[in-house]
Design a protein around this motif. Structure first.
Motif, PDB file in Angstrom:
ATOM      1  N   HIS A 292     -13.598 -15.019  25.163  1.00  0.00           N
ATOM      2  CA  HIS A 292     -13.758 -17.416  25.363  1.00  0.00           C
ATOM      3  C   HIS A 292     -15.528 -17.888  25.298  1.00  0.00           C
ATOM      4  CE1 HIS A 292     -12.579 -21.393  26.079  1.00  0.00           C
ATOM      5  NE2 HIS A 292     -14.010 -20.998  27.744  1.00  0.00           N
ATOM      6  N   GLN A 293     -16.250 -17.167  26.590  1.00  0.00           N
ATOM      7  CA  GLN A 293     -17.594 -16.852  27.289  1.00  0.00           C
ATOM      8  C   GLN A 293     -18.044 -16.960  25.842  1.00  0.00           C
ATOM      9  OE1 GLN A 293     -17.560 -19.253  28.945  1.00  0.00           O
ATOM     10  NE2 GLN A 293     -16.081 -19.083  30.383  1.00  0.00           N
ATOM     11  N   SER A 294     -18.288 -15.992  25.084  1.00  0.00           N
ATOM     12  CA  SER A 294     -19.143 -16.091  24.015  1.00  0.00           C
ATOM     13  C   SER A 294     -18.707 -16.870  22.469  1.00  0.00           C
ATOM     14  CB  SER A 294     -19.338 -14.391  23.632  1.00  0.00           C
ATOM     15  OG  SER A 294     -17.897 -13.837  23.344  1.00  0.00           O
ATOM     16  N   ASP A 295     -17.575 -17.079  22.676  1.00  0.00           N
ATOM     17  CA  ASP A 295     -16.888 -17.619  21.620  1.00  0.00           C
ATOM     18  C   ASP A 295     -17.546 -19.806  21.592  1.00  0.00           C
ATOM     19  OD1 ASP A 295     -16.519 -18.707  19.206  1.00  0.00           O
ATOM     20  OD2 ASP A 295     -14.969 -17.529  18.781  1.00  0.00           O
ATOM     21  N   PRO A 296     -18.217 -20.107  21.364  1.00  0.00           N
ATOM     22  CA  PRO A 296     -18.482 -21.682  21.484  1.00  0.00           C
ATOM     23  C   PRO A 296     -17.136 -22.394  20.583  1.00  0.00           C
ATOM     24  CG  PRO A 296     -20.289 -20.741  20.325  1.00  0.00           C
ATOM     25  CD  PRO A 296     -19.740 -19.320  20.597  1.00  0.00           C
ATOM     26  N   ALA A 297     -16.454 -21.962  20.036  1.00  0.00           N
ATOM     27  CA  ALA A 297     -15.525 -22.466  19.418  1.00  0.00           C
ATOM     28  C   ALA A 297     -14.308 -22.136  19.728  1.00  0.00           C
ATOM     29  CB  ALA A 297     -15.252 -21.172  17.376  1.00  0.00           C
ATOM     30  N   ASN A 298     -14.501 -21.151  20.413  1.00  0.00           N
ATOM     31  CA  ASN A 298     -13.314 -20.922  21.651  1.00  0.00           C
ATOM     32  C   ASN A 298     -13.058 -21.879  22.309  1.00  0.00           C
ATOM     33  OD1 ASN A 298     -11.992 -18.729  20.158  1.00  0.00           O
ATOM     34  ND2 ASN A 298     -12.399 -17.620  21.064  1.00  0.00           N
ATOM     35  N   ARG A 299     -14.607 -22.161  23.073  1.00  0.00           N
ATOM     36  CA  ARG A 299     -14.774 -22.901  24.423  1.00  0.00           C
ATOM     37  C   ARG A 299     -13.948 -24.745  23.561  1.00  0.00           C
ATOM     38  NH1 ARG A 299     -19.967 -21.326  27.306  1.00  0.00           N
ATOM     39  NH2 ARG A 299     -19.414 -23.126  28.797  1.00  0.00           N
ATOM     40  N   SER A 300     -14.508 -24.751  22.129  1.00  0.00           N
ATOM     41  CA  SER A 300     -14.646 -26.146  22.015  1.00  0.00           C
ATOM     42  C   SER A 300     -13.311 -26.718  21.686  1.00  0.00           C
ATOM     43  CB  SER A 300     -14.929 -26.178  20.657  1.00  0.00           C
ATOM     44  OG  SER A 300     -14.773 -27.857  20.437  1.00  0.00           O
TER      45      SER A 300
ATOM     46  N   ARG B 224      -7.800 -29.053  23.088  1.00  0.00           N
ATOM     47  CA  ARG B 224      -6.533 -28.768  23.397  1.00  0.00           C
ATOM     48  C   ARG B 224      -6.118 -29.537  24.800  1.00  0.00           C
ATOM     49  NH1 ARG B 224      -3.429 -23.724  23.000  1.00  0.00           N
ATOM     50  NH2 ARG B 224      -2.008 -25.161  23.817  1.00  0.00           N
ATOM     51  N   SER B 225      -6.905 -30.101  25.773  1.00  0.00           N
ATOM     52  CA  SER B 225      -7.378 -29.916  26.857  1.00  0.00           C
ATOM     53  C   SER B 225      -6.572 -31.837  26.826  1.00  0.00           C
ATOM     54  CB  SER B 225      -7.914 -29.338  27.918  1.00  0.00           C
ATOM     55  OG  SER B 225      -8.210 -28.504  28.101  1.00  0.00           O
ATOM     56  N   ARG B 226      -7.408 -32.170  25.443  1.00  0.00           N
ATOM     57  CA  ARG B 226      -6.949 -33.714  25.957  1.00  0.00           C
ATOM     58  C   ARG B 226      -5.194 -34.036  25.764  1.00  0.00           C
ATOM     59  NH1 ARG B 226     -10.882 -36.970  25.437  1.00  0.00           N
ATOM     60  NH2 ARG B 226      -9.794 -38.687  24.960  1.00  0.00           N
ATOM     61  N   ARG B 227      -4.381 -34.569  26.264  1.00  0.00           N
ATOM     62  CA  ARG B 227      -3.498 -34.976  26.576  1.00  0.00           C
ATOM     63  C   ARG B 227      -2.938 -36.044  26.228  1.00  0.00           C
ATOM     64  NH1 ARG B 227      -1.491 -29.329  26.695  1.00  0.00           N
ATOM     65  NH2 ARG B 227       0.662 -30.771  26.779  1.00  0.00           N
TER      66      ARG B 227
ATOM     67  N   GLU C 138     -15.276 -24.510  33.336  1.00  0.00           N
ATOM     68  CA  GLU C 138     -14.800 -23.807  32.476  1.00  0.00           C
ATOM     69  C   GLU C 138     -16.160 -22.411  32.133  1.00  0.00           C
ATOM     70  OE1 GLU C 138     -15.071 -24.836  27.596  1.00  0.00           O
ATOM     71  OE2 GLU C 138     -16.449 -26.705  28.734  1.00  0.00           O
ATOM     72  N   GLU C 139     -17.221 -22.900  32.482  1.00  0.00           N
ATOM     73  CA  GLU C 139     -18.232 -21.988  32.206  1.00  0.00           C
ATOM     74  C   GLU C 139     -17.983 -20.711  32.814  1.00  0.00           C
ATOM     75  OE1 GLU C 139     -22.008 -23.281  32.498  1.00  0.00           O
ATOM     76  OE2 GLU C 139     -21.922 -24.757  31.243  1.00  0.00           O
ATOM     77  N   GLY C 140     -17.370 -20.771  33.605  1.00  0.00           N
ATOM     78  CA  GLY C 140     -16.785 -19.564  35.010  1.00  0.00           C
ATOM     79  C   GLY C 140     -15.292 -18.636  34.527  1.00  0.00           C
ATOM     80  N   LEU C 141     -14.916 -19.263  33.880  1.00  0.00           N
ATOM     81  CA  LEU C 141     -13.349 -18.701  33.556  1.00  0.00           C
ATOM     82  C   LEU C 141     -13.259 -17.649  32.600  1.00  0.00           C
ATOM     83  CD1 LEU C 141     -11.771 -21.969  31.954  1.00  0.00           C
ATOM     84  CD2 LEU C 141     -11.546 -21.339  34.066  1.00  0.00           C
ATOM     85  N   THR C 142     -12.131 -16.863  33.481  1.00  0.00           N
ATOM     86  CA  THR C 142     -12.597 -15.686  32.361  1.00  0.00           C
ATOM     87  C   THR C 142     -11.007 -14.999  31.469  1.00  0.00           C
ATOM     88  OG1 THR C 142     -10.341 -14.750  33.984  1.00  0.00           O
ATOM     89  CG2 THR C 142     -12.171 -14.599  34.862  1.00  0.00           C
ATOM     90  N   ASP C 143     -10.816 -13.934  31.036  1.00  0.00           N
ATOM     91  CA  ASP C 143     -10.843 -13.801  29.480  1.00  0.00           C
ATOM     92  C   ASP C 143      -8.781 -14.571  29.780  1.00  0.00           C
ATOM     93  OD1 ASP C 143     -12.337 -13.755  27.392  1.00  0.00           O
ATOM     94  OD2 ASP C 143     -12.564 -12.184  27.176  1.00  0.00           O
TER      95      ASP C 143
END
Length: 88
Positions: free
Chosen positions: A4-12, A17-20, A37-42
């Motif tokens: 997740h952290q290395s892929d900007p598309a996954n982060r975006s 999806r968090s917009r509800r 967000e920047e510290g989240l593990t997989d």
């Protein structure tokens, strides 16, 4: 395999999806991602993704501790992330 952290598309995608539809969920999730967000593990990203698969009202019930996880979201890493969301 991209994490997740290395892929900007996954982060975006996660942030999108968090917009509800339910404003309270939107505010809680956005505030949580802004702070963590920047510290989240997989594993944490997987847990959040599983929670985001839920409809708004069941998700709100879990975040507000009206209910506890069951079924496919009753996993240790989901419960751990939920505890963090409840503190946000």
């Amino acid at each position: 395999m991209n994490t997740h952290q290395s892929d900007p598309a996954n982060r975006s995608r996660l942030r999108w999806r968090s917009r509800r539809g339910l404003l309270e969920n939107d505010l809680i999730l956005t505030r949580f991602l802004d702070a963590h967000e920047e510290g989240l593990t997989d594993d944490e990203v997987d847990a959040l993704t599983r929670l985001l698969d839920l409809a708004d009202n069941p998700l709100m019930d879990l975040i507000l501790a009206r209910k506890e996880p069951e079924g496919e979201v009753d996993l240790p890493h989901v419960r751990a992330l939920l505890a963090r969301l409840r503190q946000a």
